[in-house]
Design a protein around this motif. Sequence first.
Motif, PDB file in Angstrom:
ATOM      1  N   GLY A   1      57.839  62.216  29.993  1.00 22.97           N
ATOM      2  CA  GLY A   1      57.044  62.086  30.694  1.00 22.97           C
ATOM      3  C   GLY A   1      55.762  63.218  30.676  1.00 22.97           C
ATOM      4  N   GLY A   2      54.567  62.948  29.754  1.00 18.54           N
ATOM      5  CA  GLY A   2      53.691  63.920  29.357  1.00 18.54           C
ATOM      6  C   GLY A   2      54.022  65.095  28.505  1.00 18.54           C
ATOM      7  N   VAL A   3      55.362  65.137  28.055  1.00 19.25           N
ATOM      8  CA  VAL A   3      55.536  66.165  27.197  1.00 19.25           C
ATOM      9  C   VAL A   3      56.293  65.759  26.231  1.00 19.25           C
ATOM     10  CG1 VAL A   3      56.939  68.444  27.102  1.00 19.25           C
ATOM     11  CG2 VAL A   3      55.452  67.835  29.167  1.00 19.25           C
ATOM     12  N   LEU A   4      56.128  66.408  24.939  1.00 15.38           N
ATOM     13  CA  LEU A   4      56.916  66.166  23.738  1.00 15.38           C
ATOM     14  C   LEU A   4      57.484  67.491  23.386  1.00 15.38           C
ATOM     15  CD1 LEU A   4      57.694  64.380  21.299  1.00 15.38           C
ATOM     16  CD2 LEU A   4      56.234  65.478  20.190  1.00 15.38           C
ATOM     17  N   ALA A   5      59.013  67.832  23.611  1.00 17.20           N
ATOM     18  CA  ALA A   5      59.763  68.947  23.416  1.00 17.20           C
ATOM     19  C   ALA A   5      60.014  68.802  22.021  1.00 17.20           C
ATOM     20  CB  ALA A   5      60.993  68.815  24.070  1.00 17.20           C
ATOM     21  N   VAL A   6      59.744  69.918  21.072  1.00 16.31           N
ATOM     22  CA  VAL A   6      59.960  70.212  19.734  1.00 16.31           C
ATOM     23  C   VAL A   6      60.336  71.351  19.289  1.00 16.31           C
ATOM     24  CG1 VAL A   6      58.612  70.581  17.693  1.00 16.31           C
ATOM     25  CG2 VAL A   6      57.525  69.110  19.209  1.00 16.31           C
ATOM     26  N   ALA A   7      61.749  71.291  18.586  1.00 17.37           N
ATOM     27  CA  ALA A   7      62.539  72.445  18.570  1.00 17.37           C
ATOM     28  C   ALA A   7      62.435  72.655  16.923  1.00 17.37           C
ATOM     29  CB  ALA A   7      63.941  71.940  18.554  1.00 17.37           C
ATOM     30  N   ASP A   8      62.306  74.128  16.722  1.00 16.44           N
ATOM     31  CA  ASP A   8      62.180  74.460  15.250  1.00 16.44           C
ATOM     32  C   ASP A   8      63.082  75.436  14.935  1.00 16.44           C
ATOM     33  OD1 ASP A   8      61.401  76.864  16.356  1.00 16.44           O
ATOM     34  OD2 ASP A   8      59.288  76.604  15.590  1.00 16.44           O
ATOM     35  N   LEU A   9      63.397  76.171  13.821  1.00 13.14           N
ATOM     36  CA  LEU A   9      64.307  77.076  13.628  1.00 13.14           C
ATOM     37  C   LEU A   9      64.201  78.467  14.623  1.00 13.14           C
ATOM     38  CD1 LEU A   9      64.279  77.247   9.638  1.00 13.14           C
ATOM     39  CD2 LEU A   9      65.916  75.805  11.246  1.00 13.14           C
TER      40      LEU A   9
ATOM     41  N   ALA B   1      59.583  74.387  22.044  1.00 15.43           N
ATOM     42  CA  ALA B   1      58.378  74.292  22.880  1.00 15.43           C
ATOM     43  C   ALA B   1      58.088  72.899  23.427  1.00 15.43           C
ATOM     44  CB  ALA B   1      57.195  74.794  21.882  1.00 15.43           C
ATOM     45  N   GLY B   2      57.250  72.948  24.540  1.00 16.58           N
ATOM     46  CA  GLY B   2      56.992  71.956  25.201  1.00 16.58           C
ATOM     47  C   GLY B   2      55.432  71.709  24.886  1.00 16.58           C
ATOM     48  N   MET B   3      55.055  70.555  24.200  1.00  9.77           N
ATOM     49  CA  MET B   3      53.809  70.143  23.808  1.00  9.77           C
ATOM     50  C   MET B   3      53.006  69.210  24.811  1.00  9.77           C
ATOM     51  SD  MET B   3      54.143  72.157  21.219  1.00  9.77           S
ATOM     52  CE  MET B   3      52.568  71.861  20.335  1.00  9.77           C
ATOM     53  N   ASP B   4      51.854  69.376  25.217  1.00 13.30           N
ATOM     54  CA  ASP B   4      51.356  68.386  25.911  1.00 13.30           C
ATOM     55  C   ASP B   4      50.976  66.993  25.216  1.00 13.30           C
ATOM     56  OD1 ASP B   4      49.465  67.973  28.573  1.00 13.30           O
ATOM     57  OD2 ASP B   4      48.334  67.280  26.965  1.00 13.30           O
ATOM     58  N   ALA B   5      51.619  65.867  25.662  1.00 11.57           N
ATOM     59  CA  ALA B   5      51.616  64.813  24.975  1.00 11.57           C
ATOM     60  C   ALA B   5      50.179  64.111  24.560  1.00 11.57           C
ATOM     61  CB  ALA B   5      52.343  63.742  25.823  1.00 11.57           C
TER      62      ALA B   5
ATOM     63  N   ASN C   1      55.175  58.248  26.061  1.00 15.69           N
ATOM     64  CA  ASN C   1      53.865  58.917  26.426  1.00 15.69           C
ATOM     65  C   ASN C   1      52.451  58.081  25.918  1.00 15.69           C
ATOM     66  OD1 ASN C   1      55.570  60.951  27.529  1.00 15.69           O
ATOM     67  ND2 ASN C   1      55.443  61.931  25.481  1.00 15.69           N
ATOM     68  N   ARG C   2      52.695  56.992  25.697  1.00 16.32           N
ATOM     69  CA  ARG C   2      51.890  56.145  24.884  1.00 16.32           C
ATOM     70  C   ARG C   2      51.423  56.745  23.538  1.00 16.32           C
ATOM     71  NH1 ARG C   2      49.492  56.172  30.294  1.00 16.32           N
ATOM     72  NH2 ARG C   2      49.858  54.206  31.353  1.00 16.32           N
ATOM     73  N   HIS C   3      52.466  57.302  22.834  1.00 19.87           N
ATOM     74  CA  HIS C   3      52.245  57.706  21.635  1.00 19.87           C
ATOM     75  C   HIS C   3      53.433  57.281  20.480  1.00 19.87           C
ATOM     76  CE1 HIS C   3      49.340  60.428  23.534  1.00 19.87           C
ATOM     77  NE2 HIS C   3      48.759  60.705  22.335  1.00 19.87           N
ATOM     78  N   LEU C   4      52.933  57.342  19.260  1.00 13.99           N
ATOM     79  CA  LEU C   4      53.915  57.341  18.464  1.00 13.99           C
ATOM     80  C   LEU C   4      54.192  58.763  17.668  1.00 13.99           C
ATOM     81  CD1 LEU C   4      56.070  55.176  16.759  1.00 13.99           C
ATOM     82  CD2 LEU C   4      53.990  54.967  15.260  1.00 13.99           C
ATOM     83  N   TYR C   5      55.360  59.251  17.579  1.00 19.91           N
ATOM     84  CA  TYR C   5      55.333  60.469  17.090  1.00 19.91           C
ATOM     85  C   TYR C   5      56.292  60.454  15.786  1.00 19.91           C
ATOM     86  CZ  TYR C   5      54.267  62.003  21.659  1.00 19.91           C
ATOM     87  OH  TYR C   5      53.874  62.090  22.945  1.00 19.91           O
ATOM     88  N   LEU C   6      55.825  60.904  14.498  1.00 14.29           N
ATOM     89  CA  LEU C   6      56.400  61.083  13.305  1.00 14.29           C
ATOM     90  C   LEU C   6      56.664  62.270  13.032  1.00 14.29           C
ATOM     91  CD1 LEU C   6      54.084  58.642  11.255  1.00 14.29           C
ATOM     92  CD2 LEU C   6      56.100  58.001  12.738  1.00 14.29           C
ATOM     93  N   LEU C   7      58.090  62.654  12.579  1.00 10.06           N
ATOM     94  CA  LEU C   7      58.399  64.181  12.217  1.00 10.06           C
ATOM     95  C   LEU C   7      58.641  63.994  10.647  1.00 10.06           C
ATOM     96  CD1 LEU C   7      59.063  63.854  15.287  1.00 10.06           C
ATOM     97  CD2 LEU C   7      60.889  65.574  14.642  1.00 10.06           C
ATOM     98  N   ASP C   8      58.040  64.799   9.865  1.00 11.82           N
ATOM     99  CA  ASP C   8      58.276  64.891   8.460  1.00 11.82           C
ATOM    100  C   ASP C   8      58.535  66.209   8.017  1.00 11.82           C
ATOM    101  OD1 ASP C   8      55.800  65.699   8.307  1.00 11.82           O
ATOM    102  OD2 ASP C   8      54.678  63.861   7.999  1.00 11.82           O
TER     103      ASP C   8
END
Length: 402
Positions: A89-97, A101-105, A384-391
């Motif tokens: 809710g309100g955050v997209l957690a994104v992992a990388d190498l 990080a917690g990104m504001d949605a 979060n009322r968003h569609l997220y695409l990872l590429d």
Amino acid sequence: MGARGTEEFTLGAPRAGTTPPHRPTGRARAWPVLPWVACALALIVAAVAVAPAPPPGVSPWGYLPHLRERPELAWQLESTEVTGAWAFGGVLAVADLSGVAGMDARSGRERWRLDARAPRCTSDGTLLTCLTRREDAVLVVDPDSGATNRWDVPDAVAAIAYEDGVVAVTTSGLTRIDADGRALWTQPRTLGAPVAEGPAVIDGWLFVSVLGPVGGLVPLDVETGEPGDLEVVGRSVSRVREGLWTSSADGTIRLFARDQQQHQVGDPRDYVATVSDPALLAEPLPRTQSQWSPLALLPGVALGSVDGTRVAALDTSTGHELWRRELVMGWIETPLVDEETMVTTVLDPATGSRSTVQAIDARTGADRWRLERPGHIRTMIGGNRHLYLLDAFGVTAWELSR
């Protein structure tokens, strides 16, 4: 989104702390409160009390409202090292190498960051759990603030938060650890079988899928660590999407969804894991003469793949075919739906790449909208009322109409 421009960000910001934010203490100066100020504060408190909670991530069944209209690009994160993302809710957690990080949605701005080498993360829908392989440390993260609690688990390969502790998979077994770091139970597992998905705890059962001929492990009772009865929980478990797992035994498929009742499917032709409302699963799907594999179930309409190259829709009350069209989807594709739309990535047979997201009207088969990406889309999630695409180029966040 209107005239708001696209915002671009790269990972990298001050680290989040490992303890909850400090609450200042000491004596505060008292100020007289005027009557109109008191009334204003009372109205603000009342408004906060009745304000709706932040929208959660996509439901375990793939339901995401407001898919009818084409979404607008809200922000994008450019990175070639993104390995996963989880919506809260309100955050997209994104992992990388190099960390998570917690990104504001809404804005895509980085709220917090934890440094960790190639972290392996899981979500229980409320908390994020990440494993730092170098230190054998399991971190349970509050996705809103980035505050963490740490458990040291030697030889851990994956973990999930549960109650006041964690459940971890190690190179030799599975174990549940309490808040004081004590092992409540340990269960050995087959060596040499890498974890594919999980762990996850749903309806009191622990699910872990592994690679190789061993398949999924038999679900364990999370309270005792004992294997479940095959007639109750099945075996050969697999993850469908975040919060939804399946198991099978003796021709029966069981669906375990987070915070929902278990569903059993006695006929594989009735198996469908994308529904706008799980209550629709109470009725068997219509039959057809075609080689039709169910994909999604919406009010009055069932959509399925025909021969892997076409999609057809059936009226669930009559079994009448409503439409059929060419559309190549991956055999493990898990689309998203609302009450009248299905959204899926489309496979290019020539290249084997999925660089297009397509929305289809469930009743007519007509195109609603399309999104084209420059590279292969690895993951499509919603929340979060968003569609997220990872590429291969990072993450794009698309704001859905309201």
